[in-house]
Design an enzyme around this catalytic site. Structure first.
Site, short mmCIF file in Angstrom:
data_model
loop_
_atom_site.label_atom_id
_atom_site.label_comp_id
_atom_site.label_asym_id
_atom_site.label_seq_id
_atom_site.Cartn_x
_atom_site.Cartn_y
_atom_site.Cartn_z
N MET A 12 0.62 -46.52 45.41
CA MET A 12 -0.68 -47.05 45.01
C MET A 12 -1.21 -46.15 43.90
SD MET A 12 -2.40 -48.08 48.67
CE MET A 12 -3.86 -48.74 47.87
N GLU A 13 -1.17 -46.66 42.68
CA GLU A 13 -1.54 -45.89 41.51
C GLU A 13 -2.96 -45.34 41.62
OE1 GLU A 13 -1.19 -44.10 37.78
OE2 GLU A 13 0.30 -44.87 39.19
N GLN A 72 9.32 -43.64 41.46
CA GLN A 72 9.24 -44.98 40.87
C GLN A 72 9.04 -44.88 39.37
OE1 GLN A 72 5.74 -47.87 40.97
NE2 GLN A 72 7.07 -48.81 42.51
N CYS A 102 3.32 -54.24 39.15
CA CYS A 102 1.97 -53.74 38.91
C CYS A 102 1.16 -54.76 38.11
CB CYS A 102 2.02 -52.42 38.15
SG CYS A 102 0.38 -51.76 37.78
N LYS A 143 10.80 -53.41 42.96
CA LYS A 143 9.65 -54.02 43.61
C LYS A 143 9.12 -55.12 42.70
CE LYS A 143 5.51 -52.88 46.28
NZ LYS A 143 4.40 -53.65 45.71
N ASP A 205 -0.59 -57.60 53.08
CA ASP A 205 -1.45 -57.98 54.21
C ASP A 205 -0.96 -57.48 55.56
OD1 ASP A 205 -3.10 -59.19 52.42
OD2 ASP A 205 -2.66 -61.26 53.03
N ARG A 228 -2.57 -50.85 51.10
CA ARG A 228 -4.00 -50.63 51.32
C ARG A 228 -4.34 -50.37 52.79
NH1 ARG A 228 -6.62 -55.74 48.91
NH2 ARG A 228 -4.59 -56.59 49.53
#
Length: 327
Positions: A12-13, A72, A102, A143, A205, A228
């Site tokens: 997560m950037e 990555q 991204c 990804k 999710d 997240r």
């Protein structure tokens, strides 16, 4: 018994950096972490860039808790990506991951990340050249999302990744245009899983044990990546893999303060005001206390003030819990 066969902490950037990975993997049984992306344009990046974004390379490619960390890369030039992938592997990264998902506008404007979903042939060329450049025993993963603005291109993108020689594939169940708002399309991931000759990891999710189970049922893969949700629930990995309860707020604050006190100089950046306020915005999804703390911390401007605020909050919690006999 673990619920998922394999559970990976997503990149997560600007959120999940080396400090965050170190802290979170102490609380969770993640099988792998993937770094924030290393942006590759037109040169072989110096080693210091890799050490800055993946400090775990200085300790065998693992977090303090022993979780492997994979570098990555993000870019659009096959040759330079191949050169940099080889460098990452030489520095000790347990595999190399390529970012084709991204959705950030600044990344897509420079033809990186999800913008490549519009050009499966370019994805093929990148993966093919990187695979050729890496030693055979180094895992190359990719990804992707399900497409740019429609899932109709998912099959072509998938075919490009597989035919180019990737060893693993992670699929985020949304298109670029979906951003992070539309529900993840797990059945669409399932259609790819059914024909995939390499490990396919489902992403999107997965926020608790229930959604992890639902995702595995609808996709047909026991391999999951969480993003997240892992920031909203600091012990999400343990919640999924060992059916643990959400970490109590007191325990979370205690863990944060203890982590800082182990090495205040090295941990200081975790208490940077912008970082703490950002994390509190995520945490308020699971903890009402986080919203209250965000309001209290809104005016704090320095790392010293932020750490002092966290310690004062912890000591207040400690007094409260002692008074009611909970600890």
């Amino acid at each position: 018994m673990k619920l998922a066969q394999r559970l990976i902490l997503a990149p997560m950037e600007g959120v999940v950096d080396g400090l965050m990975r170190d802290f979170i993997t102490r609380l969770n049984p993640y099988d792998l972490c993937v770094t924030e992306f290393v942006r590759v344009v037109d040169l072989l990046l110096p080693e210091r860039v890799y050490y800055r974004l993946a400090p775990e390379l200085l300790q065998g490619g693992k977090t303090t808790a022993g979780t492997p960390v994979r570098v990555q890369l993000l870019g659009q030039d096959p040759n330079w990506l191949a050169e940099n992938a080889n460098r990452a592997a030489a520095l000790g990264s347990p595999g190399v991951d390529l970012n084709f998902g991204c959705p950030a506008k600044n990344v897509n404007r420079s033809q990186g990340g999800a913008s490549l979903l519009k050009n499966p042939q370019q994805i093929y060329q990148i993966i093919h050249q990187v695979r050729q450049a890496l030693p055979a025993d180094v895992t190359l993963s990719a990804k992707i999302r399900l497409g740019w603005d429609s899932i109709e291109s998912a099959q072509e993108i998938f075919d490009a990744v597989i035919s180019a020689g990737a060893n693993e594939l992670t699929v985020h169940g949304r298109t670029k245009e979906d951003g992070y708002h539309a529900p993840a399309n797990w059945p669409a991931i399932g259609k790819l899983v059914a024909q995939c000759p390499i490990p396919l990891i489902a992403n999107g999710d997965i926020v608790d044990a229930t959604t992890a189970k639902q995702c595995m049922e609808q996709t047909g893969t026991p391999l999951l990546m969480v993003g997240r949700g892992a920031i909203e629930k600091p012990n999400l990995g343990a919640m999924i893999q060992s059916q643990a309860s959400l970490l109590p707020w007191f325990d979370f604050v205690h863990a944060m303060v203890s982590f800082h006190d182990e090495d205040p100089a090295a941990r200081a950046e975790l208490f940077h005001p912008s970082r703490v306020k950002q994390w509190l915005r995520y945490l308020k999804v699971s903890y009402p206390q986080a919203q209250q703390l965000f309001v209290e911390f809104r005016s704090l401007r320095t790392i010293e003030e932020m750490h002092a605020g966290f310690r004062a909050h912890y000591e207040q919690l400690l007094r409260t819990h002692s008074q009611i006999g909970e600890i």
